[in-house]
Structures are given as C-alpha cells and as structure tokens.
Design a protein around this motif. Sequence first.
Motif, PDB file in Angstrom:
ATOM      1  N   ARG A  31       0.801  -1.228   0.000  1.00 54.88           N
ATOM      2  CA  ARG A  31       0.000   0.000   0.000  1.00 54.88           C
ATOM      3  C   ARG A  31       0.836   1.282   0.000  1.00 54.88           C
ATOM      4  NH1 ARG A  31      -5.344  -0.365   1.088  1.00 54.88           N
ATOM      5  NH2 ARG A  31      -5.330   1.751   1.915  1.00 54.88           N
ATOM      6  N   THR A  32       2.069   1.233   0.506  1.00 57.26           N
ATOM      7  CA  THR A  32       2.828   2.465   0.695  1.00 57.26           C
ATOM      8  C   THR A  32       4.227   2.360   0.101  1.00 57.26           C
ATOM      9  OG1 THR A  32       3.779   1.775   2.816  1.00 57.26           O
ATOM     10  CG2 THR A  32       1.597   2.844   2.879  1.00 57.26           C
ATOM     11  N   PRO A  33       4.842   3.506  -0.220  1.00 59.54           N
ATOM     12  CA  PRO A  33       6.230   3.488  -0.703  1.00 59.54           C
ATOM     13  C   PRO A  33       7.196   2.862   0.298  1.00 59.54           C
ATOM     14  CG  PRO A  33       5.200   5.615  -1.151  1.00 59.54           C
ATOM     15  CD  PRO A  33       4.250   4.864  -0.263  1.00 59.54           C
ATOM     16  N   GLU A  34       6.920   3.072   1.592  1.00 58.67           N
ATOM     17  CA  GLU A  34       7.797   2.482   2.614  1.00 58.67           C
ATOM     18  C   GLU A  34       7.784   0.960   2.531  1.00 58.67           C
ATOM     19  OE1 GLU A  34       6.752   6.508   3.483  1.00 58.67           O
ATOM     20  OE2 GLU A  34       5.432   4.762   3.222  1.00 58.67           O
ATOM     21  N   LYS A  35       6.601   0.379   2.301  1.00 64.04           N
ATOM     22  CA  LYS A  35       6.514  -1.065   2.190  1.00 64.04           C
ATOM     23  C   LYS A  35       7.124  -1.570   0.885  1.00 64.04           C
ATOM     24  CE  LYS A  35       2.622  -1.715   5.331  1.00 64.04           C
ATOM     25  NZ  LYS A  35       1.219  -2.195   5.480  1.00 64.04           N
ATOM     26  N   VAL A  36       7.068  -0.754  -0.157  1.00 65.96           N
ATOM     27  CA  VAL A  36       7.752  -1.112  -1.395  1.00 65.96           C
ATOM     28  C   VAL A  36       9.232  -1.318  -1.114  1.00 65.96           C
ATOM     29  CG1 VAL A  36       8.505  -0.255  -3.650  1.00 65.96           C
ATOM     30  CG2 VAL A  36       6.115  -0.004  -2.967  1.00 65.96           C
ATOM     31  N   ARG A  37       9.826  -0.372  -0.415  1.00 66.87           N
ATOM     32  CA  ARG A  37      11.262  -0.472  -0.104  1.00 66.87           C
ATOM     33  C   ARG A  37      11.549  -1.661   0.799  1.00 66.87           C
ATOM     34  NH1 ARG A  37      10.535   5.222  -0.222  1.00 66.87           N
ATOM     35  NH2 ARG A  37      10.105   5.330   2.011  1.00 66.87           N
ATOM     36  N   ALA A  38      10.669  -1.926   1.756  1.00 69.88           N
ATOM     37  CA  ALA A  38      10.883  -3.060   2.664  1.00 69.88           C
ATOM     38  C   ALA A  38      10.839  -4.382   1.913  1.00 69.88           C
ATOM     39  CB  ALA A  38       9.832  -3.044   3.771  1.00 69.88           C
ATOM     40  N   MET A  39       9.907  -4.519   0.982  1.00 72.42           N
ATOM     41  CA  MET A  39       9.808  -5.754   0.201  1.00 72.42           C
ATOM     42  C   MET A  39      11.016  -5.927  -0.717  1.00 72.42           C
ATOM     43  SD  MET A  39       7.085  -7.592   0.887  1.00 72.42           S
ATOM     44  CE  MET A  39       7.708  -7.272   2.546  1.00 72.42           C
ATOM     45  N   GLU A  40      11.441  -4.846  -1.329  1.00 80.01           N
ATOM     46  CA  GLU A  40      12.580  -4.944  -2.232  1.00 80.01           C
ATOM     47  C   GLU A  40      13.859  -5.279  -1.478  1.00 80.01           C
ATOM     48  OE1 GLU A  40      12.411  -1.343  -4.534  1.00 80.01           O
ATOM     49  OE2 GLU A  40      10.942  -2.229  -5.923  1.00 80.01           O
ATOM     50  N   ALA A  41      13.925  -4.884  -0.196  1.00 82.46           N
ATOM     51  CA  ALA A  41      15.069  -5.269   0.633  1.00 82.46           C
ATOM     52  C   ALA A  41      15.086  -6.777   0.869  1.00 82.46           C
ATOM     53  CB  ALA A  41      15.036  -4.536   1.967  1.00 82.46           C
ATOM     54  N   GLU A  42      13.909  -7.417   0.759  1.00 81.25           N
ATOM     55  CA  GLU A  42      13.811  -8.867   0.899  1.00 81.25           C
ATOM     56  C   GLU A  42      13.904  -9.579  -0.445  1.00 81.25           C
ATOM     57  OE1 GLU A  42      10.367 -10.030   3.130  1.00 81.25           O
ATOM     58  OE2 GLU A  42      10.646  -8.467   4.640  1.00 81.25           O
ATOM     59  N   GLY A  43      14.185  -8.821  -1.503  1.00 81.39           N
ATOM     60  CA  GLY A  43      14.351  -9.421  -2.813  1.00 81.39           C
ATOM     61  C   GLY A  43      13.069  -9.666  -3.567  1.00 81.39           C
ATOM     62  N   ILE A  44      11.987  -8.994  -3.166  1.00 82.88           N
ATOM     63  CA  ILE A  44      10.695  -9.149  -3.839  1.00 82.88           C
ATOM     64  C   ILE A  44      10.339  -7.831  -4.515  1.00 82.88           C
ATOM     65  CG2 ILE A  44       8.224  -9.588  -3.528  1.00 82.88           C
ATOM     66  CD1 ILE A  44       8.965 -11.262  -1.077  1.00 82.88           C
ATOM     67  N   GLN A  45      10.084  -7.887  -5.803  1.00 82.61           N
ATOM     68  CA  GLN A  45       9.691  -6.687  -6.532  1.00 82.61           C
ATOM     69  C   GLN A  45       8.281  -6.273  -6.095  1.00 82.61           C
ATOM     70  OE1 GLN A  45      10.399  -8.263 -10.561  1.00 82.61           O
ATOM     71  NE2 GLN A  45      11.833  -6.574 -10.825  1.00 82.61           N
ATOM     72  N   ALA A  46       8.162  -5.075  -5.592  1.00 84.25           N
ATOM     73  CA  ALA A  46       6.883  -4.614  -5.055  1.00 84.25           C
ATOM     74  C   ALA A  46       6.428  -3.364  -5.783  1.00 84.25           C
ATOM     75  CB  ALA A  46       7.005  -4.342  -3.555  1.00 84.25           C
ATOM     76  N   PHE A  47       5.111  -3.225  -5.891  1.00 85.28           N
ATOM     77  CA  PHE A  47       4.497  -2.115  -6.599  1.00 85.28           C
ATOM     78  C   PHE A  47       3.346  -1.581  -5.752  1.00 85.28           C
ATOM     79  CE2 PHE A  47       6.133  -5.298  -9.449  1.00 85.28           C
ATOM     80  CZ  PHE A  47       6.925  -4.577 -10.341  1.00 85.28           C
ATOM     81  N   ARG A  48       3.177  -0.266  -5.760  1.00 88.76           N
ATOM     82  CA  ARG A  48       2.175   0.339  -4.890  1.00 88.76           C
ATOM     83  C   ARG A  48       0.782   0.196  -5.483  1.00 88.76           C
ATOM     84  NH1 ARG A  48      -0.512   5.011  -3.657  1.00 88.76           N
ATOM     85  NH2 ARG A  48       0.137   5.971  -5.616  1.00 88.76           N
ATOM     86  N   PHE A  49      -0.150  -0.270  -4.648  1.00 86.89           N
ATOM     87  CA  PHE A  49      -1.568  -0.306  -4.974  1.00 86.89           C
ATOM     88  C   PHE A  49      -2.322  -0.129  -3.669  1.00 86.89           C
ATOM     89  CE2 PHE A  49      -5.426  -3.169  -5.748  1.00 86.89           C
ATOM     90  CZ  PHE A  49      -6.183  -2.128  -6.277  1.00 86.89           C
ATOM     91  N   ASP A  50      -2.990   1.007  -3.529  1.00 89.78           N
ATOM     92  CA  ASP A  50      -3.661   1.309  -2.261  1.00 89.78           C
ATOM     93  C   ASP A  50      -5.158   1.025  -2.305  1.00 89.78           C
ATOM     94  OD1 ASP A  50      -4.681   3.373  -3.789  1.00 89.78           O
ATOM     95  OD2 ASP A  50      -3.723   4.990  -2.655  1.00 89.78           O
ATOM     96  N   GLY A  51      -5.589   0.293  -3.318  1.00 93.13           N
ATOM     97  CA  GLY A  51      -7.002   0.008  -3.484  1.00 93.13           C
ATOM     98  C   GLY A  51      -7.653   0.892  -4.512  1.00 93.13           C
TER      99      GLY A  51
END
Length: 293
Positions: A31-51
Amino acid sequence: MNLFVFGLGYSVRQFLSLHRERFTEIGGTVRTPEKVRAMEAEGIQAFRFDGTDFDPRILERIARADALLVSIPPMREADPVLERFSEAIASAPHLRWIGYLSTVGVYGHADGNWVDETTAPNPATIRSRHRIAAEREWLALGESAPFAVQIFRLAGIYGPGRNALVKVADGTAKRIVKKGQVFNRIHTTDIAQVLMASIERPSRNAIYNVADDEPRPPQDVIAYAAQLLGREPPPEVPFEEAEMTPMARTFYEDNKRVRNTRIRTELGVMLRYPTYREGLQALLEAGEGITRD
C-alpha cells in the motif's frame, strides 16, 4: 513460473518464505512506498496499490504472470483488484492459476455444527457478506476463462510471530469464555502447502476450506500455550465481561466446526500441524515465546 501477488501480507510472505524457489519471478503489491522499499530489501519486486491508485507497471506484470494470488479483502463493498484489473487479468496470455484468499466467516453461524464446502454460505457480518460477494465475482471471472480460479476459505491464522505463545509471553493473552464457542485454526505452513498443491494441480472454480482437524474453544489454546511455557494461564473472563474491540467481538458471533476433507481428497494435502498442539509445539521449538536475557 511467474507469480504475482495482490497483497504481500503476513500469510503470503510466509508462503513465499517456504516456496520461493519454485518461482522464477515474484512480484506483488503493497500500500505504501515504505513497504515497497521493505519488500525490495527482501528481494521481492513490489508495486504500490492502495485500493485505488496503482503503479502502472502492475499491468505489465499481470501480462507476464502464470499464477496470480489475491489476498486483498473487499473495500467499499467491492473487490479492489477486480475493480481496477479485471480486464487485464481476463486477457493475461500466460495465466493458468488464480488463488483468492477468503475466510470461513462466509459460513456464518452454524450453532457449533459442522460445515463444509457444500454448505450454503450464510454470512452474519457485513465484512463476511462482502467476502462472499467477492468470491462469486472471482468465480464468475473464471467460468469461461482459460485459467482456473480457486477460492481458499481460511480459518484463524497463526504462525511465526503471531500465535498464542507470543501473547502469553508478552502478557496480552486473554482466556475469553463463551459457552459452546469453538474455532478452527490453521498454521501458515499448512496454508502454504495447500496453495502450492493447488498451483501444481489447478481445478476450475474449486473452493477449499483451509482449516485444522480440531475446532476448539479459544481459552484451551491459551491454556496450552501457557503450559508449554511453564506459566500460569491468565484467568478466564466471561465473554459478556470481556473488553474487546468491535472487530474482535464479531468473531464470536459465528460458531461452527469446519471440515477440511477436500484439501486431502483433491489436493493430497496432509496437514503438518493437524491441531493447535502440534503447531504450538513446533513454534516453541523454534523459539517462539521464549524470553532471553
């Protein structure tokens, strides 16, 4: 196999931690840019979608996906994924499997009796009514599509970091007693093996109860966790006197026992943790609830 996930939440992340090597590419939404960065730190490509708003690159990832896992709940009486992406999903050229994570709450109140996938849903809360509506939309999408849609109705989820041992250890556990009340539970490891088994053998418009073998009163689980930790269990509190959030109180409106036969007969799954006892014992052995100086 390329996997795309709508909603990189707790259960999905546990699934990925166990079966990540089975996929050549994994992406998902947060949902948030912060979580995008957290996921990418775990090696998972993440994209923002807040609903509502979304990263347009999601459309390209849907087009590349072989499997799509959806764990985002309904919002504003509608399924946000279908609202924004139904056309992209319907036309995805490689897609062969969709899994939608729902809840056993769609069965509603059964007065403590057994329910299975043939039981007509009878949701008692607005939240559960929205869930069954979303299930039906996903199944309708899959009726004439080249991909198979599966619905997974999850019981109460527990696993690493979220379990009765942690609550007993940090002092937040409560033994709330409502006469005759029982719940099923499911360990995240068993959710993961059900999902992987379904991906390996998709079944068009299938519905699966993902629950353990032994529905039990919630106070029994807390007492067993305390026993494992060598602590006194918290005192029992009558349901009528318990301090709970409105959300927590709604869970006690439903009382049922959930059969899980179909995951065994159709998917060949044998639960690793068939009851809360095996699940909590394994979590204890992994260090859950143990305080260290």
